[in-house]
Design a protein around this motif. Structure first.
Motif: not given
Length: 343
Positions: A23, A26, A93, A98, A100
């Protein structure tokens, strides 16, 4: 999770079948960094792990951006030099797999030429603090090669071999670092103290830990098992002579009756990486968590031990271990002691 210099953060999600899915987007722009190391913490006690990736900020880039100085032929130069030199990055997490942005207040992002980081509760108040090692090449002069790097040298380097570029760098190095200029030099090691409102303050000078020696690896551990977390770091000094040192700092700060603790010495054969240890002092108190992982900090490995400050709480705490397969066990333990807690 892979963190590397010039490449920042790369994520690989576990597919639970022996394979991983990369990823590369992300983390968004937060993935860009001159990445050196990381730690996993839960500063806000919400149960979700946060990644703190250490990096390097560049005052020269800040000055260039303030002056709106960037090469016209390279429109991406300003954007990416700004992203890469933001310093440390902090991400949280989410249950949806995902990430942030996480933004505690305080001087956590621009901490210099940062290498190792180790979370520890130095005063046993129940809030994780951070020990950060700093500095690259402190030389005879406090003048820094960073100015030449970001204004000139970075634009000449390419992946292909070029004799003319090689000759340019030979002369550039001889006239800068060869003449005693530092490179990310004279930084100080830092300790960021965490507070109940998710803020961080710098206290290294007050604790006698603001060393200006170029430092690398950082480890926090209770070496003498007295309940107070100690520190160790290595140095890599270039001037006045090349040498490396191991420095150990004993924690003599915890002396108050309001600085209790509990610790757990784990069995690596029964407690696998990925396990989570949680401690709660009362029904209404926040839950403290430690993620048992391998490879935190820089060129170092922490002991398979968990330490929790409990502040003024003295008596019994409730602790729980959850393995990656979801199985868990919960027990009660007395404070101010180390215990063996495994399946």
């Amino acid at each position: 999770m892979v963190i590397s210099d010039f490449s920042g953060l790369d994520l690989y999600w576990n597919n639970r079948d022996g394979t991983f899915s990369p990823d590369m987007s992300g983390a968004g722009d937060r993935r860009y960094a001159l990445g050196m190391s990381h730690c996993i913490v839960d500063i806000n006690h919400n149960g979700m792990p946060e990644i703190l990736m250490t990096g390097m900020n560049a005052p020269t880039v800040d000055r260039l951006n303030s002056a709106k100085a960037h090469p016209a032929h390279d429109p991406d130069a300003r954007k990416f030099r700004t992203l890469m030199t933001a310093g440390n990055q902090w991400l949280e997490w989410n249950p949806q797999r995902s990430l942030t942005d996480f933004q505690p207040t305080g001087p956590w992002q621009k901490t210099g030429w940062t290498w190792g980081v180790s979370p520890f509760d130095f005063d046993n108040d129940g809030f994780l603090d951070l020990f950060i090692t700093n500095g690259h090449e402190s030389a005879a002069s406090a003048r820094d090669y960073e100015t030449y790097f970001w204004c000139y040298d970075i634009f000449f380097g390419r992946s292909d071999s070029d004799p003319a570029v090689h000759q340019f760098f030979d002369r550039s190095m001889a006239q800068t670092r060869g003449h005693g200029l530092s490179y990310g030099g004279y930084e100080i090691n830092r300790v960021l103290k965490s507070n109940a409102d998710n803020s961080l303050i710098e206290v290294a000078h007050h604790l006698g830990l603001a060393s200006q020696l170029d430092s690398r690896a950082a480890v926090a551990a209770d070496f003498d098992l007295d309940g107070a977390m100690d520190l160790a770091c290595t140095t890599f000094e270039f001037w006045p002579r090349l040498r490396q040192q191991l420095q150990i700092y004993r924690n003599a700060f915890v002396e108050s009756e309001d600085q209790h603790w509990v610790g757990f010495i784990h069995d690596p054969s029964t407690l696998p990486p990925g396990s989570v240890l949680s401690v709660r002092t009362s029904e209404n108190s926040p839950v403290q968590r430690r993620w048992m992982i391998l490879g935190e900090s820089y060129r170092s490995q922490h002991p398979w031990v968990s330490h929790f400050g409990t502040g003024s709480h003295h008596g019994v705490v409730e602790a729980q271990i959850q393995k990656p397969d979801g199985s868990s066990v919960r027990r009660q333990f007395n404070t101010d002691s180390y215990h063996s807690f495994s399946f």
